[in-house]
Design a protein around this motif. Structure first.
Motif, PDB file in Angstrom:
ATOM      1  N   ALA A 131    -106.825  20.240-103.611  1.00  0.00           N
ATOM      2  CA  ALA A 131    -106.128  18.979-103.325  1.00  0.00           C
ATOM      3  C   ALA A 131    -106.919  17.812-103.883  1.00  0.00           C
ATOM      4  O   ALA A 131    -108.157  17.846-103.970  1.00  0.00           O
ATOM      5  CB  ALA A 131    -105.944  18.805-101.817  1.00  0.00           C
ATOM      6  N   HIS A 132    -106.193  16.750-104.251  1.00  0.00           N
ATOM      7  CA  HIS A 132    -106.793  15.520-104.754  1.00  0.00           C
ATOM      8  C   HIS A 132    -106.662  14.456-103.682  1.00  0.00           C
ATOM      9  O   HIS A 132    -105.552  14.084-103.297  1.00  0.00           O
ATOM     10  CB  HIS A 132    -106.082  15.081-106.029  1.00  0.00           C
ATOM     11  CG  HIS A 132    -106.728  13.922-106.704  1.00  0.00           C
ATOM     12  ND1 HIS A 132    -106.098  12.708-106.896  1.00  0.00           N
ATOM     13  CD2 HIS A 132    -107.972  13.785-107.239  1.00  0.00           C
ATOM     14  CE1 HIS A 132    -106.913  11.877-107.521  1.00  0.00           C
ATOM     15  NE2 HIS A 132    -108.055  12.492-107.744  1.00  0.00           N
ATOM     16  N   LEU A 133    -107.786  13.977-103.171  1.00  0.00           N
ATOM     17  CA  LEU A 133    -107.792  12.996-102.092  1.00  0.00           C
ATOM     18  C   LEU A 133    -107.582  11.581-102.626  1.00  0.00           C
ATOM     19  O   LEU A 133    -107.849  11.305-103.807  1.00  0.00           O
ATOM     20  CB  LEU A 133    -109.115  13.064-101.333  1.00  0.00           C
ATOM     21  CG  LEU A 133    -109.483  14.406-100.692  1.00  0.00           C
ATOM     22  CD1 LEU A 133    -110.823  14.292 -99.968  1.00  0.00           C
ATOM     23  CD2 LEU A 133    -108.398  14.882 -99.748  1.00  0.00           C
ATOM     24  N   PRO A 134    -107.121  10.659-101.779  1.00  0.00           N
ATOM     25  CA  PRO A 134    -106.938   9.263-102.205  1.00  0.00           C
ATOM     26  C   PRO A 134    -108.221   8.624-102.733  1.00  0.00           C
ATOM     27  O   PRO A 134    -108.171   7.707-103.555  1.00  0.00           O
ATOM     28  CB  PRO A 134    -106.461   8.568-100.926  1.00  0.00           C
ATOM     29  CG  PRO A 134    -105.808   9.650-100.129  1.00  0.00           C
ATOM     30  CD  PRO A 134    -106.615  10.879-100.410  1.00  0.00           C
ATOM     31  N   SER A 135    -109.373   9.105-102.273  1.00  0.00           N
ATOM     32  CA  SER A 135    -110.657   8.571-102.736  1.00  0.00           C
ATOM     33  C   SER A 135    -110.940   8.923-104.189  1.00  0.00           C
ATOM     34  O   SER A 135    -111.846   8.345-104.802  1.00  0.00           O
ATOM     35  CB  SER A 135    -111.786   9.128-101.858  1.00  0.00           C
ATOM     36  OG  SER A 135    -111.863  10.551-102.009  1.00  0.00           O
ATOM     37  N   GLY A 136    -110.200   9.884-104.733  1.00  0.00           N
ATOM     38  CA  GLY A 136    -110.480  10.393-106.075  1.00  0.00           C
ATOM     39  C   GLY A 136    -111.239  11.700-106.054  1.00  0.00           C
ATOM     40  O   GLY A 136    -111.361  12.367-107.090  1.00  0.00           O
ATOM     41  N   ASP A 137    -111.759  12.071-104.885  1.00  0.00           N
ATOM     42  CA  ASP A 137    -112.455  13.354-104.754  1.00  0.00           C
ATOM     43  C   ASP A 137    -111.454  14.504-104.779  1.00  0.00           C
ATOM     44  O   ASP A 137    -110.288  14.351-104.415  1.00  0.00           O
ATOM     45  CB  ASP A 137    -113.245  13.411-103.445  1.00  0.00           C
ATOM     46  CG  ASP A 137    -114.351  12.376-103.378  1.00  0.00           C
ATOM     47  OD1 ASP A 137    -114.719  11.820-104.442  1.00  0.00           O
ATOM     48  OD2 ASP A 137    -114.835  12.101-102.261  1.00  0.00           O
ATOM     49  N   TRP A 138    -111.938  15.661-105.203  1.00  0.00           N
ATOM     50  CA  TRP A 138    -111.168  16.901-105.132  1.00  0.00           C
ATOM     51  C   TRP A 138    -111.777  17.803-104.073  1.00  0.00           C
ATOM     52  O   TRP A 138    -113.003  17.863-103.925  1.00  0.00           O
ATOM     53  CB  TRP A 138    -111.188  17.636-106.469  1.00  0.00           C
ATOM     54  CG  TRP A 138    -110.387  16.978-107.551  1.00  0.00           C
ATOM     55  CD1 TRP A 138    -110.827  16.010-108.421  1.00  0.00           C
ATOM     56  CD2 TRP A 138    -109.026  17.236-107.894  1.00  0.00           C
ATOM     57  NE1 TRP A 138    -109.816  15.649-109.279  1.00  0.00           N
ATOM     58  CE2 TRP A 138    -108.693  16.390-108.987  1.00  0.00           C
ATOM     59  CE3 TRP A 138    -108.054  18.101-107.396  1.00  0.00           C
ATOM     60  CZ2 TRP A 138    -107.436  16.387-109.586  1.00  0.00           C
ATOM     61  CZ3 TRP A 138    -106.796  18.098-108.000  1.00  0.00           C
ATOM     62  CH2 TRP A 138    -106.499  17.247-109.075  1.00  0.00           C
ATOM     63  N   VAL A 139    -110.927  18.499-103.306  1.00  0.00           N
ATOM     64  CA  VAL A 139    -111.404  19.440-102.286  1.00  0.00           C
ATOM     65  C   VAL A 139    -110.755  20.799-102.534  1.00  0.00           C
ATOM     66  O   VAL A 139    -109.537  20.880-102.739  1.00  0.00           O
ATOM     67  CB  VAL A 139    -111.079  18.952-100.861  1.00  0.00           C
ATOM     68  CG1 VAL A 139    -111.381  20.046 -99.837  1.00  0.00           C
ATOM     69  CG2 VAL A 139    -111.880  17.702-100.530  1.00  0.00           C
ATOM     70  N   ALA A 140    -111.580  21.839-102.529  1.00  0.00           N
ATOM     71  CA  ALA A 140    -111.097  23.214-102.669  1.00  0.00           C
ATOM     72  C   ALA A 140    -111.496  24.001-101.433  1.00  0.00           C
ATOM     73  O   ALA A 140    -112.619  23.857-100.932  1.00  0.00           O
ATOM     74  CB  ALA A 140    -111.690  23.869-103.914  1.00  0.00           C
ATOM     75  N   THR A 141    -110.581  24.811-100.920  1.00  0.00           N
ATOM     76  CA  THR A 141    -110.878  25.643 -99.757  1.00  0.00           C
ATOM     77  C   THR A 141    -110.569  27.099-100.090  1.00  0.00           C
ATOM     78  O   THR A 141    -109.784  27.390-100.999  1.00  0.00           O
ATOM     79  CB  THR A 141    -110.059  25.220 -98.526  1.00  0.00           C
ATOM     80  OG1 THR A 141    -108.656  25.418 -98.799  1.00  0.00           O
ATOM     81  CG2 THR A 141    -110.306  23.764 -98.185  1.00  0.00           C
TER      82      THR A 141
END
Length: 333
Positions: A131-141
């Motif tokens: 997922a791409h967060l509003p902050s610009g960071d990407w998170v993978a689970t």
């Protein structure tokens, strides 16, 4: 007589040899096909008007005509590992796809070409959601509590710290609301993590179900719908309080979702089953798509039409010929 036979045999051998080495024009090859209707696909995504699909053996295809024709994307490394989930940023050019062996690929041209960012050659827990967060960071689970974050556009990754309740549970999907303020991570043994600050912090929600959740979707009313194994679907209203169990006529496991313009929720799952709800997810009726495949994802390309991915290829949505709603006996979970 023997001499004549010998001369005839020699002539045949000489003719065969001349034929074998003589220049000739090869016959035209049969038309080739990527085989999108047969390959296993786990995830679909839209990058603007472009439709993308990814799945088994590291296959990534894209279509610029709503699925009529498909092209194979170019990968910097062909690992032939299973790809599970794909997402794009708001610019519709930058995207990430994740899969087994911790494989992470990144594109900056809407999916025409992909560069490998990470791959665990020794083997490790698979990544199952991105997922791409509003902050610009990407998170993978992923499996066994694996969670990673990238703060440089998906180029490098580090461990994401989550609440202790995660333990070694599989983190099957991370999903954000339409305004990007609220996020869920759903997983094994009824795990739901919620963030109300655009993914900066996470809190474990009180457990109300001990089975696995495979996915979640934000409701237009402001609440959430979570779903998973054996027809277990739950709805939470916008107040964020209790979760109410939805009515599903058969124990079908669901894996992907879409919502039509009129508000109809479509879930896709095992046995080629579709779960359809016109009351905000409170109740579902079942219909069957083509075949008996496990349907893994659905993407709408416009006018409530789109594509469904499965372990037996891609098929158009809505199905060409819908059967009557299925009874619990006909669901074949």
């Amino acid at each position: 007589m023997k001499t004549a036979v010998g001369i005839g045999a020699a002539a045949l051998v000489a003719f065969a040899s001349a034929l074998a080495f003589a220049p000739r024009t090869p016959p035209p090859l049969a038309p080739t096909s990527i085989g999108a209707e047969k390959l296993q696909f786990n995830t679909l995504a839209m990058a603007g008007d472009r439709l993308l699909a990814a799945g088994a053996m590291g296959e990534i295809l894209y279509s610029d005509d709503q699925g009529t024709h498909w092209k194979a994307a170019k990968l910097s490394e062909n690992r032939q590992a299973l790809l599970v989930n794909m997402a794009f940023s708001a610019d519709k050019k930058t995207g990430i796809v994740v899969g087994h062996e911790g494989w992470i690929l990144r594109t900056t041209d809407a999916g025409s070409t992909w560069q490998e960012m990470s791959f665990d050659k020794q083997g490790s827990e698979p990544l199952m959601s991105i997922a791409h967060l509003p902050s610009g960071d990407w998170v993978a689970t992923g499996a066994f509590g694996r969670a990673q974050i990238s703060k440089d556009g998906g180029k490098t990754w580090e461990k994401l710290e989550l609440p202790a309740e995660v333990e070694d549970k599989h983190l099957n999907r991370i999903v954000g609301s339409e305004n990007g303020q609220e996020w869920l991570i759903v997983g094994e043994r009824g795990l739901i993590l919620k963030s109300q600050d655009s993914g900066r912090s996470w809190q474990a929600q009180p457990e109300f179900y001990n089975g696995s959740f495979y996915n979640a979707m934000p409701l237009r009313s402001g609440g959430w719908l979570v779903y998973g194994m054996r027809g277990n679907v739950f709805v939470q209203s916008a107040d964020g309080k209790q979760w109410d169990k939805s009515e599903v006529p058969a124990p079908v496991s669901f894996f992907g979702h879409a919502q039509e313009k009129d508000g109809t929720i479509v879930l896709v799952g095992q046995g080629s089953m579709l779960g359809l709800s016109d009351d905000g997810g409170k109740s579902f009726k079942l219909e069957r798509a083509k075949g008996r495949a496990t349907l893994t994802d659905i993407a709408l390309t416009g006018q409530d039409k789109g594509w469904i991915s499965s372990d037996a290829g891609l098929q158009p949505f809505p199905p060409a010929a819908k059967l009557a709603p299925q009874s619990s006996q006909g669901a074949n979970p």
